[in-house]
Design a protein around this motif. Structure first.
Motif, PDB file in Angstrom:
ATOM      1  N   ARG A 165       0.814  -1.215   0.000  1.00 53.69           N
ATOM      2  CA  ARG A 165       0.000   0.000   0.000  1.00 53.69           C
ATOM      3  C   ARG A 165       0.848   1.266   0.000  1.00 53.69           C
ATOM      4  N   GLY A 166       2.158   1.082  -0.081  1.00 55.14           N
ATOM      5  CA  GLY A 166       3.070   2.223  -0.161  1.00 55.14           C
ATOM      6  C   GLY A 166       3.139   3.042   1.114  1.00 55.14           C
ATOM      7  N   LEU A 167       2.912   2.385   2.251  1.00 57.70           N
ATOM      8  CA  LEU A 167       2.921   3.077   3.533  1.00 57.70           C
ATOM      9  C   LEU A 167       4.223   2.817   4.290  1.00 57.70           C
ATOM     10  N   SER A 168       4.735   3.852   4.902  1.00 59.78           N
ATOM     11  CA  SER A 168       5.853   3.666   5.826  1.00 59.78           C
ATOM     12  C   SER A 168       5.275   3.210   7.163  1.00 59.78           C
ATOM     13  N   ILE A 169       6.139   2.764   8.056  1.00 55.11           N
ATOM     14  CA  ILE A 169       5.673   2.397   9.391  1.00 55.11           C
ATOM     15  C   ILE A 169       5.060   3.618  10.064  1.00 55.11           C
ATOM     16  N   SER A 170       5.660   4.767   9.867  1.00 57.44           N
ATOM     17  CA  SER A 170       5.154   6.001  10.455  1.00 57.44           C
ATOM     18  C   SER A 170       3.753   6.332   9.940  1.00 57.44           C
ATOM     19  N   GLN A 171       3.538   6.180   8.650  1.00 53.54           N
ATOM     20  CA  GLN A 171       2.216   6.459   8.065  1.00 53.54           C
ATOM     21  C   GLN A 171       1.169   5.481   8.576  1.00 53.54           C
ATOM     22  N   LEU A 172       1.526   4.195   8.653  1.00 56.57           N
ATOM     23  CA  LEU A 172       0.594   3.210   9.179  1.00 56.57           C
ATOM     24  C   LEU A 172       0.306   3.496  10.647  1.00 56.57           C
TER      25      LEU A 172
END
Length: 70
Positions: free
Chosen positions: A19-26
Motif C-alpha cells: 500500500r506504499g505506507l511507511s511504518i510512520s504512516q501506518l
C-alpha cells in the motif's frame, strides 16, 4: 533458544509495503506507536492484542482474515 517468528509480522509488513505506507504512516492511520508496529513486523510481538490487529486491518483497508491468514 530462539522463538519462531509468527507469520503475522511478515504479512503485516507485506500489506503495508504493497500500500506504499511507511511504518510512520501506518502508525498514524492506525493510532498506534511506530515502535509497536516495528516490533510486530520483526516478530518480537508475535501475538498482538485483538484491538491492535483490528486497528491495523482497518488502517490497511483489509479484513481481519486477510491480515491474519498465513
Amino acid at each position: 533458544m530462539t522463538t519462531p517468528v509468527s507469520a503475522f509480522g511478515p504479512r503485516l509488513a507485506l500489506l503495508r509495503q504493497q500500500r506504499g505506507l511507511s511504518i510512520s504512516q501506518l502508525s498514524e492511520k492506525a493510532g498506534l506507536h511506530c515502535e509497536l508496529i516495528r516490533k510486530i513486523e520483526q516478530g518480537h510481538r508475535a501475538h498482538p492484542r485483538i484491538d491492535t490487529v483490528v486497528k491495523l486491518a482497518d488502517a490497511l483497508g483489509v479484513t481481519l482474515d486477510e491480515l491474519t491468514r498465513g
